[in-house]
Design a protein around this motif. Sequence first.
Motif, short mmCIF file in Angstrom:
data_model
loop_
_atom_site.label_atom_id
_atom_site.label_comp_id
_atom_site.label_asym_id
_atom_site.label_seq_id
_atom_site.Cartn_x
_atom_site.Cartn_y
_atom_site.Cartn_z
N PHE A 214 36.57 42.66 46.47
CA PHE A 214 37.96 42.57 46.06
C PHE A 214 38.87 43.45 46.92
O PHE A 214 39.94 43.04 47.35
CB PHE A 214 38.09 42.98 44.59
CG PHE A 214 39.50 43.08 44.10
CD1 PHE A 214 40.21 41.95 43.69
CD2 PHE A 214 40.15 44.32 44.04
CE1 PHE A 214 41.52 42.05 43.23
CE2 PHE A 214 41.45 44.43 43.59
CZ PHE A 214 42.14 43.29 43.19
N LEU A 215 38.41 44.67 47.18
CA LEU A 215 39.27 45.65 47.84
C LEU A 215 39.63 45.25 49.27
O LEU A 215 40.78 45.37 49.69
CB LEU A 215 38.59 47.02 47.83
CG LEU A 215 39.41 48.20 48.36
CD1 LEU A 215 40.72 48.31 47.58
CD2 LEU A 215 38.62 49.49 48.27
N SER A 216 38.64 44.77 50.03
CA SER A 216 38.92 44.39 51.42
C SER A 216 39.91 43.23 51.48
O SER A 216 40.83 43.23 52.31
CB SER A 216 37.61 44.01 52.13
OG SER A 216 36.74 45.11 52.21
N LEU A 218 42.12 42.54 49.25
CA LEU A 218 43.41 43.07 48.81
C LEU A 218 44.14 43.78 49.96
O LEU A 218 45.36 43.71 50.07
CB LEU A 218 43.21 44.03 47.65
CG LEU A 218 44.46 44.65 47.02
CD1 LEU A 218 45.34 43.57 46.38
CD2 LEU A 218 44.07 45.71 45.99
N LEU A 219 43.37 44.43 50.83
CA LEU A 219 43.97 45.17 51.94
C LEU A 219 44.45 44.27 53.07
O LEU A 219 45.52 44.49 53.64
CB LEU A 219 42.96 46.18 52.51
CG LEU A 219 42.67 47.43 51.68
CD1 LEU A 219 41.53 48.22 52.29
CD2 LEU A 219 43.92 48.30 51.58
N ASN A 222 47.23 38.74 52.91
CA ASN A 222 48.56 38.88 52.29
C ASN A 222 49.22 37.56 51.94
O ASN A 222 50.38 37.53 51.55
CB ASN A 222 49.49 39.70 53.21
CG ASN A 222 49.49 39.19 54.65
OD1 ASN A 222 49.22 38.01 54.89
ND2 ASN A 222 49.77 40.08 55.59
N SER A 224 48.78 34.12 49.49
CA SER A 224 48.00 33.66 48.34
C SER A 224 47.12 32.46 48.67
O SER A 224 46.04 32.32 48.09
CB SER A 224 48.93 33.32 47.18
OG SER A 224 49.87 32.32 47.55
N TYR A 227 43.73 33.62 49.68
CA TYR A 227 42.99 34.49 48.78
C TYR A 227 41.57 33.97 48.54
O TYR A 227 41.36 32.77 48.33
CB TYR A 227 43.68 34.58 47.42
CG TYR A 227 44.87 35.52 47.38
CD1 TYR A 227 45.32 36.20 48.50
CD2 TYR A 227 45.56 35.73 46.18
CE1 TYR A 227 46.41 37.05 48.45
CE2 TYR A 227 46.65 36.59 46.11
CZ TYR A 227 47.07 37.23 47.26
OH TYR A 227 48.15 38.08 47.18
N SER A 230 37.72 36.40 44.34
CA SER A 230 37.80 37.74 43.76
C SER A 230 39.23 38.23 43.64
O SER A 230 39.58 38.96 42.70
CB SER A 230 37.00 38.73 44.61
OG SER A 230 37.48 38.74 45.95
N LEU A 231 40.09 37.83 44.57
CA LEU A 231 41.49 38.26 44.55
C LEU A 231 42.36 37.28 43.75
O LEU A 231 43.33 37.68 43.11
CB LEU A 231 42.02 38.37 45.98
CG LEU A 231 43.33 39.12 46.21
CD1 LEU A 231 43.25 40.53 45.64
CD2 LEU A 231 43.66 39.17 47.69
N LYS A 234 43.02 37.69 39.79
CA LYS A 234 44.03 38.60 39.23
C LYS A 234 45.37 37.91 39.04
O LYS A 234 46.24 38.44 38.33
CB LYS A 234 44.20 39.81 40.15
CG LYS A 234 45.04 39.58 41.40
CD LYS A 234 45.20 40.84 42.20
CE LYS A 234 46.11 40.63 43.41
NZ LYS A 234 47.49 40.31 43.04
#
Length: 281
Positions: A214-216, A218-219, A222, A224, A227, A230-231, A234
């Motif tokens: 998820f974190l990578s 998210l970083l 950019n 949608s 995406y 995992s992203l 949300k």
Amino acid sequence: MKAKKRIRDVVYHVIVFGIGILMIYPLIWMFMSSFKETKTIFQTAGSLIPNPFTLDNYINGLKGFAKVPFLVFFKNSLFISVVATIGTVISSAVVAYGFARFDFKGKKILFAAMLLSMMLPAQVLMIPQYLWYQKLGWVGSYLPLIVPYFFAIQGFFVYLMTNFIDGIPKELDEAAKIDGCSYPQIFGRVILPLITPALVTGGIFSFMWRWDDFLSALLYVNKSIKYPVSLALKLFCDPGSSSDYGAMFAMASLSILPSVIIFIFFQKYLVEGISTSGLKG
């Protein structure tokens, strides 16, 4: 004595079964809640049985967001996970072959650095990596999520495969040399077929880690439409208005299927790869 042993076995299996149910209960609750109406999910949180039973959450979830079907997010995750996994397995096997079969200056230092990289928290590297990828112009694309894994950046897989190759008799390499094989041919024709369990083990773990990352995403992602799952999950939660938890649970239930299917079909190789790595042949 047999009766006591039987009682111990029964008690052991009952305890293990109870712990297993306790561990997977959140998944069971999420799956069953995906068939409940969104407004009743937390009102009936203590009950697993949906009343009434509905498939609307899956229908609404698959519609996605802003005219982007949720299957697009699955396709994005599949692309990232498969390509990154291929890079991880190939590069880790090549580096492991070098550590296991060649003696060169600085080998011990490099191997120690590889082990230290396994102990380094990913958060420590987050800012320098982001600045680096930003200067390369990779932010906003899948390149930071894929390209680094073609350079054996995950020491765990290198260490796993190095131990596995160490267990292969070097006489096989020497026999291949006598037959006229070069080092790349020895690697491709002798080593790779014999380390299949380690390759599959690394592939399973790498796929699951990239699928859940998820974190990578998210970083670096950019838009949608790009995406991964995992992203995208949300997006069902909106702090400013109502959240569609039913659709989120439905898509989350679908999102775990690839990992479960891969684990079921390759479980034999996974157990063999972990249990036999480091054993001498």
